[in-house]
Scaffold this motif. Structure first.
Motif, PDB file in Angstrom:
ATOM      1  N   UNK A  94       0.845  -1.209   0.000  1.00 62.98           N
ATOM      2  CA  UNK A  94       0.000   0.000   0.000  1.00 62.98           C
ATOM      3  C   UNK A  94       0.876   1.254   0.000  1.00 62.98           C
ATOM      4  N   UNK A  95       0.388   2.293  -0.652  1.00 56.20           N
ATOM      5  CA  UNK A  95       1.137   3.549  -0.721  1.00 56.20           C
ATOM      6  C   UNK A  95       0.894   4.385   0.532  1.00 56.20           C
ATOM      7  N   UNK A  96       1.982   4.814   1.125  1.00 58.61           N
ATOM      8  CA  UNK A  96       1.937   5.704   2.279  1.00 58.61           C
ATOM      9  C   UNK A  96       2.644   6.997   1.900  1.00 58.61           C
ATOM     10  N   UNK A  97       1.929   8.124   1.976  1.00 56.02           N
ATOM     11  CA  UNK A  97       2.520   9.424   1.649  1.00 56.02           C
ATOM     12  C   UNK A  97       2.805  10.169   2.952  1.00 56.02           C
ATOM     13  N   UNK A  98       4.051  10.573   3.105  1.00 58.62           N
ATOM     14  CA  UNK A  98       4.473  11.235   4.335  1.00 58.62           C
ATOM     15  C   UNK A  98       5.038  12.613   4.002  1.00 58.62           C
ATOM     16  N   UNK A 103      13.178  17.435   4.502  1.00 61.38           N
ATOM     17  CA  UNK A 103      13.754  17.067   3.207  1.00 61.38           C
ATOM     18  C   UNK A 103      13.393  18.114   2.148  1.00 61.38           C
ATOM     19  N   UNK A 104      14.261  18.256   1.166  1.00 56.65           N
ATOM     20  CA  UNK A 104      14.006  19.150   0.044  1.00 56.65           C
ATOM     21  C   UNK A 104      13.653  18.376  -1.224  1.00 56.65           C
ATOM     22  N   UNK A 105      14.129  17.133  -1.280  1.00 55.43           N
ATOM     23  CA  UNK A 105      13.904  16.295  -2.455  1.00 55.43           C
ATOM     24  C   UNK A 105      13.112  15.060  -2.048  1.00 55.43           C
ATOM     25  N   UNK A 106      12.033  14.725  -2.763  1.00 51.40           N
ATOM     26  CA  UNK A 106      11.225  13.561  -2.385  1.00 51.40           C
ATOM     27  C   UNK A 106      11.982  12.251  -2.571  1.00 51.40           C
ATOM     28  N   UNK A 107      11.566  11.237  -1.831  1.00 51.01           N
ATOM     29  CA  UNK A 107      12.189   9.921  -1.964  1.00 51.01           C
ATOM     30  C   UNK A 107      11.158   8.839  -1.707  1.00 51.01           C
ATOM     31  N   UNK A 108      11.432   7.642  -2.243  1.00 52.10           N
ATOM     32  CA  UNK A 108      10.543   6.489  -2.056  1.00 52.10           C
ATOM     33  C   UNK A 108      11.349   5.335  -1.484  1.00 52.10           C
ATOM     34  N   UNK A 109      10.771   4.622  -0.530  1.00 48.04           N
ATOM     35  CA  UNK A 109      11.408   3.454   0.068  1.00 48.04           C
ATOM     36  C   UNK A 109      10.340   2.413   0.375  1.00 48.04           C
ATOM     37  N   UNK A 110      10.767   1.156   0.467  1.00 44.32           N
ATOM     38  CA  UNK A 110       9.893   0.101   0.948  1.00 44.32           C
ATOM     39  C   UNK A 110      10.186  -0.071   2.426  1.00 44.32           C
ATOM     40  N   UNK A 111       9.182   0.169   3.260  1.00 39.94           N
ATOM     41  CA  UNK A 111       9.395   0.145   4.707  1.00 39.94           C
ATOM     42  C   UNK A 111       8.124  -0.321   5.403  1.00 39.94           C
ATOM     43  N   UNK A 112       8.291  -1.272   6.340  1.00 38.19           N
ATOM     44  CA  UNK A 112       7.150  -1.771   7.130  1.00 38.19           C
ATOM     45  C   UNK A 112       6.017  -2.245   6.226  1.00 38.19           C
ATOM     46  N   UNK A 113       6.369  -2.995   5.175  1.00 37.08           N
ATOM     47  CA  UNK A 113       5.380  -3.561   4.235  1.00 37.08           C
ATOM     48  C   UNK A 113       4.571  -2.487   3.515  1.00 37.08           C
ATOM     49  N   UNK A 114       5.147  -1.294   3.371  1.00 40.77           N
ATOM     50  CA  UNK A 114       4.502  -0.196   2.654  1.00 40.77           C
ATOM     51  C   UNK A 114       5.455   0.376   1.612  1.00 40.77           C
ATOM     52  N   UNK A 115       4.883   0.945   0.564  1.00 50.78           N
ATOM     53  CA  UNK A 115       5.654   1.789  -0.336  1.00 50.78           C
ATOM     54  C   UNK A 115       5.509   3.199   0.210  1.00 50.78           C
ATOM     55  N   UNK A 116       6.567   3.688   0.802  1.00 51.79           N
ATOM     56  CA  UNK A 116       6.529   4.967   1.518  1.00 51.79           C
ATOM     57  C   UNK A 116       7.162   6.051   0.643  1.00 51.79           C
ATOM     58  N   UNK A 118       8.120   9.983   0.719  1.00 51.85           N
ATOM     59  CA  UNK A 118       8.273  11.168   1.554  1.00 51.85           C
ATOM     60  C   UNK A 118       8.441  12.379   0.648  1.00 51.85           C
ATOM     61  N   UNK A 119       7.655  13.409   0.893  1.00 55.57           N
ATOM     62  CA  UNK A 119       7.729  14.633   0.093  1.00 55.57           C
ATOM     63  C   UNK A 119       7.835  15.838   1.025  1.00 55.57           C
ATOM     64  N   UNK A 120       8.412  16.934   0.532  1.00 53.31           N
ATOM     65  CA  UNK A 120       8.571  18.122   1.388  1.00 53.31           C
ATOM     66  C   UNK A 120       7.244  18.593   1.964  1.00 53.31           C
ATOM     67  N   UNK A 121       7.284  19.035   3.185  1.00 51.71           N
ATOM     68  CA  UNK A 121       6.072  19.443   3.886  1.00 51.71           C
ATOM     69  C   UNK A 121       5.354  20.623   3.268  1.00 51.71           C
ATOM     70  N   UNK A 122       6.060  21.442   2.499  1.00 57.04           N
ATOM     71  CA  UNK A 122       5.430  22.627   1.912  1.00 57.04           C
ATOM     72  C   UNK A 122       4.883  22.382   0.507  1.00 57.04           C
ATOM     73  N   UNK A 123       4.770  21.120   0.111  1.00 58.53           N
ATOM     74  CA  UNK A 123       4.238  20.796  -1.221  1.00 58.53           C
ATOM     75  C   UNK A 123       2.768  21.201  -1.313  1.00 58.53           C
TER      76      UNK A 123
END
Length: 245
Positions: A94-98, A103-116, A118-123
């Motif tokens: 499942x996709x988890x958006x955090x 951070x300034x640059x978004x990133x994707x990782x597989x963590x805790x059985x999720x596709x996580x 992470x994007x900047x908070x001011x998006x």
């Protein structure tokens, strides 16, 4: 080279794309599950001759279209929204958006059985799905590159060839290809498939370094490298519609 044409037959309009290839010796008609029709033609075959061949096969084409229309596959297009399911090496995540201020640059990782992702908070709200999509595509592309590179090193040695140059590409209609100068192109969406299916495509395209067509010699090479290739080839044909980003 590609051209579009159409005929009226069996009570409906049949639109098709002519795809010319210098390598092809025989014409073939392909009706795809998305209802697209391809006429794969040898170089130089005229549009009039092709039209006649399509007319003669019209009844068969319409039956195939009707079958696919009656058995339409679910729409796999992604919305890039929270909770949406994504395949990775055959498993669903499942996709988890955090939102992260650090951070300034978004990133994707597989963590805790999720596709996580992470994007900047001011998006801004209207940029979220675009940024998530861009990040996921980059993540899948890079992971596909890593897996393909490992497989090519292993199988190039077994085949007795220099490891070829390869590119990972987004391709709508092909899982892979091998150019005349032995540059391999592999669809990065295969990273969604179980590992054996990705492995089969890599083996398939690598064997084209030695055999440019699908002759008996070609399939003998594939079988020598991957004795159970037929199982994975069939599974890819059956499940490939799921591997869409």
């Amino acid at each position: 080279m590609r051209k579009n044409d159409r005929i009226n037959a069996c009570g409906r309009t049949i639109s098709y794309e002519i795809v010319y290839s210098k390598k092809r010796k025989r014409a073939a008609i392909l009706v795809r599950p998305d209802l697209g029709i391809e006429f794969r033609a040898p170089q130089g075959l005229s549009a009039d001759i092709i039209r006649g061949m399509v007319e003669r096969k019209a009844q068969w084409i319409v039956k195939k279209l009707e079958f696919f229309e009656a058995n339409r596959l679910p729409d796999q297009s992604k919305q890039y929204s929270e909770g949406e399911s994504y395949l990775y090496l055959g498993k669903e995540y499942p996709l988890k958006i955090v939102f992260t201020d650090s951070i300034k640059k978004p990133l994707a990782i597989l963590k805790d059985s999720e596709l996580r992702v992470e994007i900047p908070g001011n998006t801004s709200e209207d940029q979220i799905s675009f940024l998530v999509k861009e990040t996921i595509w980059s993540f899948y592309s890079e992971r596909a590159r890593e897996e393909i590179e490992k497989l090519l090193r292993i199988y190039s040695k077994k085949l007795g060839v220099v490891t070829p140059v390869f590119k990972v590409k987004h391709q709508k209609r092909r899982w892979g290809s091998c150019s005349a100068d032995n540059v391999l192109r592999i669809n990065f969406q295969l990273i969604m498939a179980p590992p054996d299916q990705l492995e089969y495509v890599v083996v398939h395209e690598l064997c084209h370094v030695k055999e440019k067509n699908h002759s008996e010699r070609f399939w003998k090479l594939v079988r020598e490298l991957m004795p159970d290739y037929q199982e994975h080839r069939n599974n890819l044909k059956k499940d490939g519609w799921k591997y869409v980003l």
